[in-house]
Design an enzyme around this catalytic site. Structure first.
Site, PDB file in Angstrom:
ATOM      1  N   LYS A  45       0.833  -1.218   0.000  1.00 34.36           N
ATOM      2  CA  LYS A  45       0.000   0.000   0.000  1.00 34.36           C
ATOM      3  C   LYS A  45       0.862   1.260   0.000  1.00 34.36           C
ATOM      4  O   LYS A  45       0.660   2.148  -0.834  1.00 34.36           O
ATOM      5  CB  LYS A  45      -0.901  -0.010   1.237  1.00 34.36           C
ATOM      6  CG  LYS A  45      -1.453   1.345   1.638  1.00 34.36           C
ATOM      7  CD  LYS A  45      -2.156   1.267   2.982  1.00 34.36           C
ATOM      8  CE  LYS A  45      -2.475   2.596   3.600  1.00 34.36           C
ATOM      9  NZ  LYS A  45      -1.353   3.269   4.261  1.00 34.36           N
TER      10      LYS A  45
ATOM     11  N   CYS B  21      -5.033   8.382   9.071  1.00 35.07           N
ATOM     12  CA  CYS B  21      -5.276   7.886  10.433  1.00 35.07           C
ATOM     13  C   CYS B  21      -4.857   8.931  11.449  1.00 35.07           C
ATOM     14  O   CYS B  21      -3.873   9.636  11.262  1.00 35.07           O
ATOM     15  CB  CYS B  21      -4.498   6.596  10.668  1.00 35.07           C
ATOM     16  SG  CYS B  21      -5.102   5.225   9.683  1.00 35.07           S
TER      17      CYS B  21
ATOM     18  N   ARG C  16      -9.275   0.446   3.746  1.00 35.97           N
ATOM     19  CA  ARG C  16      -8.322   1.412   3.189  1.00 35.97           C
ATOM     20  C   ARG C  16      -7.008   0.734   2.809  1.00 35.97           C
ATOM     21  O   ARG C  16      -6.321   1.182   1.895  1.00 35.97           O
ATOM     22  CB  ARG C  16      -8.013   2.513   4.216  1.00 35.97           C
ATOM     23  CG  ARG C  16      -9.106   3.542   4.361  1.00 35.97           C
ATOM     24  CD  ARG C  16      -8.632   4.689   5.227  1.00 35.97           C
ATOM     25  NE  ARG C  16      -7.258   5.007   4.886  1.00 35.97           N
ATOM     26  CZ  ARG C  16      -6.354   5.462   5.736  1.00 35.97           C
ATOM     27  NH1 ARG C  16      -6.665   5.686   6.984  1.00 35.97           N
ATOM     28  NH2 ARG C  16      -5.120   5.719   5.342  1.00 35.97           N
TER      29      ARG C  16
END
Ligand code: EPU
Length: 435
Positions: free
Chosen positions: A39, A134, A413
């Protein structure tokens, strides 16, 4: 690719529902599970394609929400992004139409800050909302800005928008007070097309820094030393198109390894670069988990008790902060006392209340969590952020009885179809919908 499930509200005909994970825990895991592309590499390499004059083909793209969002942001800027297959995209940023990133998208994710470095490098101007992502304490971007300014840019924040402009970017030496991942990558992006030589000192060394540098070099850049504390970039006239494959996700691999260690059983985690897993493997072994390394996979076996350990998170090659919540869950299943000290972020223990609801004996003292091992029991809980969400899944798998995890959107996510993949190794986990 995940199955698309659409539920329409009977009264309004609109798609309004809450997604949850329901897990029946206490069942060991057996089998093989494969890791997707990283990611944090993908969300940097996709914006890096804005620097390229020509078509980039990028393989091993993970099918996750953050990647979908960054692709949408590139399209908004005028890049042509096509899906070639489930894990491959092509990006042609030859004809960009704006240097202003869409506010509603940029403000939703942290990695939107990479649009600043990429657009500044390509167009000499960039306007991007202060990044979201986050929430675990103050997340400044002062080091990114320091780097851009050292290269000759003017940077201001006006009503929540970061605006960077430069007549011309010129190489310089930039010392990072903290080895920031984001600042290291962003400065690389701004510097590859700058005039002359840029040196980043005290650079971050995470695997995805090396991946971004390798991508840029494949496209014709001259970046040397990525993966060490000093990165040297010699500016080039232009980047051309090419093909690149993203590395496997270190944190997803670690999450699956810890899931197997916490639930027990015998799982082969495939498509791994074992070198990236050293800090995690060494702690698992210290706890008494059996770990067998192969060329590109790692087998995790746990039968019976494991023991508590002490861990402090650190920059790579230290123990990753993004594995901290998952490891705390494993610690709750170990005999004796464990201590986890969080040294990267100020406030990354928000999820501990959820584990306490499951019966975990944990107290937080300053930067440390002190964990007395025992048994977890299933409970209704919530994901408080991406990695904490993954940790809640591990807790549900290890606990006796039923756990329901709310706010699963955080988990989507960064993890592709996590429930389907965990089910393939014997987990009893379902995504449920509540209208
Ligand atoms: N920092 C500064 N000034 C800056 C930038 C960072 O003081 O300008 C400080 C931060 O406050 C923090 C430390 O430096 O204490 C490290 O921050 P860093 O910049 O390395 O983090 P980041 O780039 O915002 C990336 C990952 C995070 C991961 C951290 C640390 C991405 C998109 N995010 O964030 O990943 O926790 O590095 O490894 O790459 C995740 O994947 O769940 C995630 C949160």
């Amino acid at each position: 690719m995940c199955k698309t499930r659409i539920i329409l509200c009977f009264w309004t005909g609109r798609c309004i529902f809450l997604e949850k994970f329901e897990i029946i825990g206490g069942k060991p895991l057996y089998g093989e599970i494969s890791v997707c592309g990283a990611k944090n590499a993908a969300v940097a390499i996709i914006p890096a394609a804005l620097l390229v004059d020509g078509v980039c083909r990028i393989e091993n793209i993970p099918d996750i929400k953050d990647v979908k969002l960054i692709i949408q942001m590139l399209r908004h800027l005028g890049a042509n992004v096509e899906h070639i297959d489930e894990t491959t995209i092509s990006i042609d940023a030859t004809n960009l139409t704006t240097h202003i990133a869409a506010y509603d998208m940029a403000s939703r994710m942290r990695a939107s800050y990479y649009l600043l470095g990429a657009l500044l490098g390509r167009l000499g101007k960039a306007e991007v909302a202060l990044p979201g992502g986050c929430n675990f304490g103050v997340r400044p971007i002062n080091l990114h800005e320091k780097g851009f300014r050292a290269l000759g840019a003017t940077v201001n924040t006006v009503r929540g928008q970061v605006i960077a402009t430069a007549e011309e970017l010129r190489g310089n030496t930039i010392y990072l007070d903290t080895a920031s991942v984001g600042a290291t990558i962003n400065i690389m992006l701004a510097a590859v097309l700058a005039k002359g030589r840029t040196v980043i000192e005290n650079a971050a060394r995470e695997p995805h820094i090396v991946d971004v540098a390798n991508f840029l070099n494949t496209m014709g850049a001259n970046v040397r030393g990525a993966g060490t504390e000093v990165i040297r970039i010699t500016g080039v006239e232009r980047l051309r198109g090419g093909s690149y494959s993203i590395i496997p996700d270190q944190i997803e691999a670690g999450t699956f390894m810890l899931a197997a260690a916490a639930a027990g059983g015998n799982v082969l985690v495939k498509n791994i670069i074992p070198k990236h897993m050293e800090s995690i493997v060494s702690k698992l072994e210290e706890m008494g988990v059996k770990v067998t390394e192969y060329d590109d996979s790692i087998r995790i076996e746990r039968e019976g008790e494991i023991h508590g350990v002490r861990i402090k998170t650190n920059y790579y090659p230290g123990f990753p902060t993004d594995m901290q919540p998952q490891m705390v869950v494993l610690m709750t299943t170990a005999t004796g006392t464990s201590i986890m000290t969080e040294d990267v972020w100020d406030n990354r223990f928000q999820y501990i209340g959820e584990l306490q609801r499951m019966g975990a004996d944990i107290r937080v003292e300053g930067k440390s969590a002190i964990i007395n091992g025992g048994r977890l029991s299933g409970a209704p809980i919530k994901a408080t952020d991406l990695r904490a969400g993954a940790a809640m899944i591990i807790a549900g798998l290890a606990a006796e009885g039923k756990t329901v995890i709310n706010d699963t959107h955080y988990i989507d996510r960064g993890y592709s179809c996590i429930e389907d993949r965990l089910r393939s190794i014997g987990a009893d986990i379902e995504r449920i919908y509540e209208v």
